[in-house]
Design an enzyme around this catalytic site. Structure first.
Site, mmCIF file in Angstrom:
data_model
loop_
_atom_site.group_PDB
_atom_site.id
_atom_site.type_symbol
_atom_site.label_atom_id
_atom_site.label_comp_id
_atom_site.label_asym_id
_atom_site.label_seq_id
_atom_site.Cartn_x
_atom_site.Cartn_y
_atom_site.Cartn_z
ATOM 1 N N HIS A 52 4.801 26.563 -9.042
ATOM 2 C CA HIS A 52 5.006 25.394 -8.186
ATOM 3 C C HIS A 52 5.508 25.855 -6.824
ATOM 4 O O HIS A 52 6.056 26.951 -6.680
ATOM 5 C CB HIS A 52 6.032 24.453 -8.811
ATOM 6 C CG HIS A 52 5.537 23.752 -10.030
ATOM 7 N ND1 HIS A 52 6.135 22.613 -10.519
ATOM 8 C CD2 HIS A 52 4.499 24.017 -10.881
ATOM 9 C CE1 HIS A 52 5.505 22.195 -11.599
ATOM 10 N NE2 HIS A 52 4.508 23.047 -11.844
ATOM 11 N N GLU A 54 8.098 24.981 -5.100
ATOM 12 C CA GLU A 54 9.535 25.274 -5.106
ATOM 13 C C GLU A 54 9.813 26.646 -5.724
ATOM 14 O O GLU A 54 10.618 27.417 -5.221
ATOM 15 C CB GLU A 54 10.317 24.222 -5.916
ATOM 16 C CG GLU A 54 10.104 22.805 -5.491
ATOM 17 C CD GLU A 54 9.026 22.095 -6.290
ATOM 18 O OE1 GLU A 54 7.866 22.568 -6.311
ATOM 19 O OE2 GLU A 54 9.328 21.044 -6.874
ATOM 20 N N CYS A 82 9.946 18.582 -10.363
ATOM 21 C CA CYS A 82 9.861 18.290 -11.797
ATOM 22 C C CYS A 82 11.101 18.861 -12.491
ATOM 23 O O CYS A 82 11.926 19.518 -11.863
ATOM 24 C CB CYS A 82 8.590 18.916 -12.372
ATOM 25 S SG CYS A 82 8.633 20.724 -12.411
ATOM 26 N N CYS A 85 11.459 22.758 -12.150
ATOM 27 C CA CYS A 85 11.940 23.178 -10.836
ATOM 28 C C CYS A 85 13.371 22.708 -10.590
ATOM 29 O O CYS A 85 14.170 23.445 -10.002
ATOM 30 C CB CYS A 85 11.006 22.668 -9.753
ATOM 31 S SG CYS A 85 9.389 23.485 -9.800
#
Length: 175
Positions: A52, A54, A82, A85
């Protein structure tokens, strides 16, 4: 720079993700007024469900700072993190999270749950949501609308064609 200006930079990274066929999410990490790390979604291209935006940015920041703790840093990300993360952000001791669009399906910074400010965890982040939310949400919506259109076109292209449309010996008027 303002939160809006930093988020605009994260949106530029989201556009890079989109150009690569990834869900358009971008992230930057700022420390002392300087971008120290950036990332965008790369799950598809890296075959990695943890890639992701992040995650990419935090990994890069940790390497640069030679520390897994990002105590004086702010993460700007175009979509609310999410749970994966959000948990990573708590462990990184990130000082502040700024996100654009809320994620009402998997958001873990206030929409579905709030892991980044959970009182039983050992660290809570300062959170500012909704920065350039309309632009961030519009980019995501346009991406998924395009994806749905692609799927629909592919499905229609693979449908069998009626015999009367392909057989030259078939009568023009079946009635």
């Amino acid at each position: 720079m303002t939160d809006q200006q930093w988020m605009a930079k994260a949106l530029q990274l989201a556009a890079k993700a989109e150009q690569a066929g990834e869900v358009p999410v971008g992230a930057i990490i700022v420390k002392d007024g300087q971008v120290i790390a950036e990332g965008f979604n790369q799950m598809i291209s890296l075959h990695d469900p943890s890639a992701h935006a992040e995650m990419q940015a935090v990994r890069q920041a940790g390497k640069l700072l030679q520390n897994y703790r990002l105590t004086d840093c702010t993460l700007y990300v175009t979509l609310e993190p999410c749970s994966m993360c959000a948990g990573m952000l708590v462990h990184s001791r990130l000082a502040r999270l700024v996100f654009g669009a809320s994620d009402y399906k998997t958001g873990a910074a206030g929409s579905v749950m709030n892991l980044v400010q959970h009182p039983q965890l050992n660290h809570q982040l300062e959170v500012t949501g909704g920065v350039l939310a309309e632009q961030c949400a519009a980019m995501l919506s346009a991406f998924f609308q395009f994806r749905r259109q692609q799927k629909k076109a592919a499905k229609q292209a693979s449908l069998p064609v009626a015999p009367e449309l392909t057989d030259p010996a078939a009568p023009d008027d079946p009635a």
